[in-house]
Design an enzyme around this catalytic site. Structure first.
Site: not given
Ligand code: NAX
Length: 325
Positions: A159, A187
């Site tokens: 952000d 966030h």
């Molecule tokens: P993806 O769905 O591409 O990847 C997430 C990965 O996490 C998947 O490979 C899944 O298998 C794995 N996973 C799920 N549960 C798990 C667990 N208990 N232990 C280990 N691995 C696990 O998502 P992606 O685009 O990489 O985003 C990941 C997260 O970042 C989401 O929650 C998203 O909302 C968050 N974000 C946060 C941001 C921030 O500024 N704080 C910005 C970007 C993003 O949107």
């Protein structure tokens, strides 16, 4: 040889994780002389994909990369880790209420906090990226009573960087010439991007952009940038999110620049009237591996109302997961 640093990443096969692995292995996180060991954690359905990531990491032949661990086991993944970037989280499903999302994620971040408490380095620095990031960080922290509470943080650096990009575009000044930007709070769309102290090329920002554009364009654009990227790309921010995570940890570990500061969601300590109990984004400086909230900034009524609104949302999130704390 310099001792390698261990960096654990959860959700390592996901889109942000995939970016993080290569940036970190190439030296972007801790510099070009610090060897690293990647400890990649996934859930069983993504393990094959994670194996593919490991194969690519091997094939990239990074000089700094000493070893890669790929696992679904938290104790193995977090063993002796110096840094933990918690990216994997449960996405919001159709019809899922915010409270359901919070408690589903609580089931992930509680056990991760416990495992970090049991096996990570006593100085582990934790960054939560997976949403709802601030409250997930709070849950992990609450489940790690033997680790310093201040070592649990959540990411608002994306952000912060988005705000710099918007100001740079509006003023025609390169973003490296913009200093003292602050994101306050959660966030989420209640975050408050505050430019009252921000200097663009040494000049007060509001004199350059005007109150109208600040209120009606800048604030909503920064708050809703994530949604705009999903609309344009058909997928959520990934490379910019990974880059912000690297910025957050690098600055925390190696220090912030001169009199500038960065935005980090850290445990509230009463500064600026934000009482303890939530992980709230503040302006922070870092040195010697410690963050510090910048003190003494003047807060006007406009800012106060927005800082309180995002605090209120964080306390509602906290109330929804109280049982997990
Ligand atoms: P993806 O769905 O591409 O990847 C997430 C990965 O996490 C998947 O490979 C899944 O298998 C794995 N996973 C799920 N549960 C798990 C667990 N208990 N232990 C280990 N691995 C696990 O998502 P992606 O685009 O990489 O985003 C990941 C997260 O970042 C989401 O929650 C998203 O909302 C968050 N974000 C946060 C941001 C921030 O500024 N704080 C910005 C970007 C993003 O949107």
């Amino acid at each position: 040889m310099t001792q390698p640093k261990r960096i654990a990443i959860t959700g390592a096969a996901g889109q942000i994780g995939y970016q993080l692995c290569f940036r970190i292995a190439s030296g972007d996180l801790l510099g070009p002389t610090q060897p690293v060991i990647l400890q990649l954690i996934e859930i069983p359905p993504a393990l094959d994909m994670l194996r593919g990531v490991v194969m690519e990491l091997q094939d990239a032949a990074f000089p700094l990369l000493q070893d890669v661990v790929a696992t679904t086991d938290l104790d193995e993944g977090f063993a002796d880790t110096d840094y933990a970037i918690l990216v994997g989280a449960k996405p919001r499903g159709p019809g899922m209420e915010r409270a359901d999302l919070l408690s589903e994620n609580g089931k992930i971040f509680g056990p991760q906090g416990k495992a970090l408490n049991n096996v990570a380095s006593r100085d582990v620095k934790v960054l939560v990226v997976g949403n709802p990031a601030n409250t997930n960080a709070l849950i992990a922290q609450a489940n790690a009573p033997d680790l310093p509470p201040e070592n649990f943080t959540a990411m608002t650096r994306l952000d912060h960087n988005r705000a710099l990009a918007q100001l740079a575009e509006k003023t025609g000044v390169h973003h490296t010439m913009i200093r003292q930007m602050t994101i306050w709070g959660n966030h989420s769309s209640t975050q408050y991007p505050d430019v009252h102290q921000t200097l663009v090329g040494g000049k007060p920002t509001l004199d350059l952009i005007g109150q109208g554009w600040y209120e009606n364009d800048f604030i909503p654009t920064v708050q809703q940038r994530g949604a705009a990227i999903i609309k344009a790309r058909g997928a959520s921010s990934a490379a910019s999110a990974a880059s912000a995570a690297i910025d957050h940890i690098r600055d925390w570990a190696l220090g912030t620049d001169g009199d500038d500061w960065v935005s980090m969601a850290v445990p509230a300590d009463g500064s600026y009237g934000i009482e303890p109990g939530v992980i709230y984004s503040f302006p922070c400086t870092c040195s010697d591996g410690q963050w510090k909230i910048v003190q003494g900034l003047e807060i006007n009524e406009f800012s106060r109302a927005r800082m309180e609104a995002t605090d209120k949302e964080l306390r509602e999130e906290r109330a929804a997961v109280e049982a997990l704390l």
